[in-house]
Design a protein around this motif. Sequence first.
Motif, PDB file in Angstrom:
ATOM      1  N   GLY A  97       0.815  -1.206   0.000  1.00  0.00           N
ATOM      2  CA  GLY A  97       0.000   0.000   0.000  1.00  0.00           C
ATOM      3  C   GLY A  97       0.848   1.255   0.000  1.00  0.00           C
ATOM      4  N   PHE A  98       1.866   1.288   0.841  1.00  0.00           N
ATOM      5  CA  PHE A  98       2.747   2.453   0.881  1.00  0.00           C
ATOM      6  C   PHE A  98       3.475   2.654  -0.445  1.00  0.00           C
ATOM      7  CE2 PHE A  98       2.274   2.429   5.497  1.00  0.00           C
ATOM      8  CZ  PHE A  98       2.261   3.783   5.758  1.00  0.00           C
ATOM      9  N   ALA A  99       3.922   1.572  -1.048  1.00  0.00           N
ATOM     10  CA  ALA A  99       4.633   1.689  -2.327  1.00  0.00           C
ATOM     11  C   ALA A  99       3.706   2.203  -3.422  1.00  0.00           C
ATOM     12  CB  ALA A  99       5.234   0.342  -2.714  1.00  0.00           C
ATOM     13  N   ALA A 100       2.477   1.705  -3.452  1.00  0.00           N
ATOM     14  CA  ALA A 100       1.506   2.187  -4.440  1.00  0.00           C
ATOM     15  C   ALA A 100       1.180   3.658  -4.177  1.00  0.00           C
ATOM     16  CB  ALA A 100       0.242   1.330  -4.394  1.00  0.00           C
ATOM     17  N   TYR A 101       1.019   4.018  -2.922  1.00  0.00           N
ATOM     18  CA  TYR A 101       0.730   5.399  -2.527  1.00  0.00           C
ATOM     19  C   TYR A 101       1.840   6.339  -2.978  1.00  0.00           C
ATOM     20  CZ  TYR A 101      -0.345   9.212   0.810  1.00  0.00           C
ATOM     21  OH  TYR A 101      -0.639  10.414   1.400  1.00  0.00           O
ATOM     22  N   ALA A 102       3.082   5.909  -2.790  1.00  0.00           N
ATOM     23  CA  ALA A 102       4.223   6.735  -3.193  1.00  0.00           C
ATOM     24  C   ALA A 102       4.276   6.944  -4.697  1.00  0.00           C
ATOM     25  CB  ALA A 102       5.528   6.083  -2.714  1.00  0.00           C
ATOM     26  N   ASN A 103       3.656   6.053  -5.449  1.00  0.00           N
ATOM     27  CA  ASN A 103       3.607   6.168  -6.904  1.00  0.00           C
ATOM     28  C   ASN A 103       2.276   6.726  -7.401  1.00  0.00           C
ATOM     29  OD1 ASN A 103       6.121   4.776  -8.355  1.00  0.00           O
ATOM     30  ND2 ASN A 103       5.715   3.668  -6.458  1.00  0.00           N
ATOM     31  N   GLN A 104       1.500   7.273  -6.487  1.00  0.00           N
ATOM     32  CA  GLN A 104       0.204   7.883  -6.796  1.00  0.00           C
ATOM     33  C   GLN A 104      -0.783   6.896  -7.424  1.00  0.00           C
ATOM     34  OE1 GLN A 104       0.743  11.581  -8.922  1.00  0.00           O
ATOM     35  NE2 GLN A 104       2.270  12.320  -7.476  1.00  0.00           N
ATOM     36  N   LYS A 105      -0.636   5.642  -7.095  1.00  0.00           N
ATOM     37  CA  LYS A 105      -1.593   4.610  -7.523  1.00  0.00           C
ATOM     38  C   LYS A 105      -2.602   4.460  -6.389  1.00  0.00           C
ATOM     39  CE  LYS A 105       1.997   2.076 -10.132  1.00  0.00           C
ATOM     40  NZ  LYS A 105       1.458   2.208 -11.491  1.00  0.00           N
ATOM     41  N   TYR A 106      -3.488   5.456  -6.290  1.00  0.00           N
ATOM     42  CA  TYR A 106      -4.317   5.571  -5.105  1.00  0.00           C
ATOM     43  C   TYR A 106      -5.355   4.471  -4.944  1.00  0.00           C
ATOM     44  CZ  TYR A 106      -2.082  10.117  -5.105  1.00  0.00           C
ATOM     45  OH  TYR A 106      -1.151  11.116  -5.102  1.00  0.00           O
ATOM     46  N   CYS A 151      -6.095   8.823   0.303  1.00  0.00           N
ATOM     47  CA  CYS A 151      -6.263   8.152  -0.985  1.00  0.00           C
ATOM     48  C   CYS A 151      -7.592   8.541  -1.624  1.00  0.00           C
ATOM     49  CB  CYS A 151      -6.189   6.634  -0.817  1.00  0.00           C
ATOM     50  SG  CYS A 151      -4.526   6.007  -0.539  1.00  0.00           S
ATOM     51  N   GLU A 152      -8.614   8.716  -0.788  1.00  0.00           N
ATOM     52  CA  GLU A 152      -9.899   9.182  -1.319  1.00  0.00           C
ATOM     53  C   GLU A 152      -9.735  10.551  -1.972  1.00  0.00           C
ATOM     54  OE1 GLU A 152     -12.482   7.486  -1.679  1.00  0.00           O
ATOM     55  OE2 GLU A 152     -12.522   5.918  -0.141  1.00  0.00           O
ATOM     56  N   ARG A 153      -8.940  11.404  -1.368  1.00  0.00           N
ATOM     57  CA  ARG A 153      -8.640  12.688  -1.995  1.00  0.00           C
ATOM     58  C   ARG A 153      -7.953  12.487  -3.328  1.00  0.00           C
ATOM     59  NH1 ARG A 153      -4.780  16.202   0.763  1.00  0.00           N
ATOM     60  NH2 ARG A 153      -5.459  17.655  -0.844  1.00  0.00           N
ATOM     61  N   GLY A 154      -6.974  11.603  -3.354  1.00  0.00           N
ATOM     62  CA  GLY A 154      -6.247  11.341  -4.586  1.00  0.00           C
ATOM     63  C   GLY A 154      -7.133  10.813  -5.689  1.00  0.00           C
ATOM     64  N   LEU A 155      -8.209  10.161  -5.299  1.00  0.00           N
ATOM     65  CA  LEU A 155      -9.161   9.620  -6.266  1.00  0.00           C
ATOM     66  C   LEU A 155     -10.250  10.626  -6.617  1.00  0.00           C
ATOM     67  CD1 LEU A 155      -9.467   6.029  -4.772  1.00  0.00           C
ATOM     68  CD2 LEU A 155      -8.486   6.627  -6.996  1.00  0.00           C
ATOM     69  N   ASP A 193      -0.156  17.474   2.949  1.00  0.00           N
ATOM     70  CA  ASP A 193      -1.286  18.271   2.494  1.00  0.00           C
ATOM     71  C   ASP A 193      -1.213  18.463   0.993  1.00  0.00           C
ATOM     72  OD1 ASP A 193      -2.492  21.607   2.804  1.00  0.00           O
ATOM     73  OD2 ASP A 193      -3.589  19.729   2.727  1.00  0.00           O
ATOM     74  N   GLU A 194      -1.006  17.383   0.296  1.00  0.00           N
ATOM     75  CA  GLU A 194      -1.062  17.385  -1.138  1.00  0.00           C
ATOM     76  C   GLU A 194      -1.930  16.228  -1.534  1.00  0.00           C
ATOM     77  OE1 GLU A 194       2.779  17.187  -2.821  1.00  0.00           O
ATOM     78  OE2 GLU A 194       3.643  18.570  -1.386  1.00  0.00           O
ATOM     79  N   LYS A 195      -2.468  16.253  -2.750  1.00  0.00           N
ATOM     80  CA  LYS A 195      -3.336  15.162  -3.148  1.00  0.00           C
ATOM     81  C   LYS A 195      -2.587  13.860  -3.173  1.00  0.00           C
ATOM     82  CE  LYS A 195      -7.134  17.189  -5.530  1.00  0.00           C
ATOM     83  NZ  LYS A 195      -7.966  17.185  -6.710  1.00  0.00           N
ATOM     84  N   HIS A 196      -3.003  13.100  -2.447  1.00  0.00           N
ATOM     85  CA  HIS A 196      -2.399  11.770  -2.444  1.00  0.00           C
ATOM     86  C   HIS A 196      -3.507  10.739  -2.693  1.00  0.00           C
ATOM     87  CE1 HIS A 196       1.209  13.331  -1.051  1.00  0.00           C
ATOM     88  NE2 HIS A 196       0.721  13.699   0.048  1.00  0.00           N
TER      89      HIS A 196
END
Length: 280
Positions: free
Chosen positions: A71-80, A106-110, A265-268
């Motif tokens: 999950g962290f690795a996907a998050y770091a690559n913006q694969k929310y 992640c909901e924000r990123g989506l 505080d950035e879209k993740h």
Amino acid sequence: MPIPEDVTGEEIDKDVRQELQSLPKTLADDVARNLVMVARLIDEDPEGAYGYSRVALRLASRVAAVREAAGFAAYANQKYAEALAEFRAARRMTGTVDLWPLMADCERGLGRPEKALDMAGAPEVHKLDKAGQVEMRLVAAGARRDLGQLDAAIVTLQSSELASNSVQPWTARLRYAYADALLAAGRESEAREWFAKAVEADRDGSTDASDRLAELDGVAFVDALDEDGEHQDRNPAPVNPDRDVTENPSEGAPSVETPDDGPSDEKHLDDDPSEGDTGA
């Protein structure tokens, strides 16, 4: 993917190692080594970290620590969407709420800030430790900004943690987010004050608060190679030479232990993370 010979797998946290004991020893060692590589690379080479996380996931998808690292690795690559699915899986396995702020981010990123706000008001937030609650506040403020609600974002960040003079791991990021929200709202003098406070707390360079402060002070930094390929000194040069410029001194990656870099505080981060338990 090749793993350096110096990586033994013993580097991982003892709790993760204990989780891996349910696997055959050789398999456990392979998974551990891949998890170590995820932790090593996630900041500077997130794509590489993601590759190792996929190997670990293929080898041991029923281990919570593996799902969390994936999950962290996907998050770091913006694969929310993928990150959210992995965080949910880890949460179901462990029953803990530690990943709640990341799931909301992640909901924000989506593109679902309203869902992130729902999660910020859910009972799970009260079960978070202080660091987790601050992370949730950062996510909620970001969601407000996504919705164009700048004043609400500013109010969301106002808290005892923000007002405190003590420096905690989250202090620099909280002050930075507040300063950035103030600046977005056109409150430049207040923003400058809080960027300066963020600089004071940013002991490990986790933000670019010093650069933002310099921009507000009209300072341009020169850091380049001269024609002979030698480094020039990095000196601040006032954009306005008539202005008196005073320099301000400049002063969270997931690991295979218990990754705790919360969302910034950035879209993740696709399924309902609350799985029916966030109607707030």
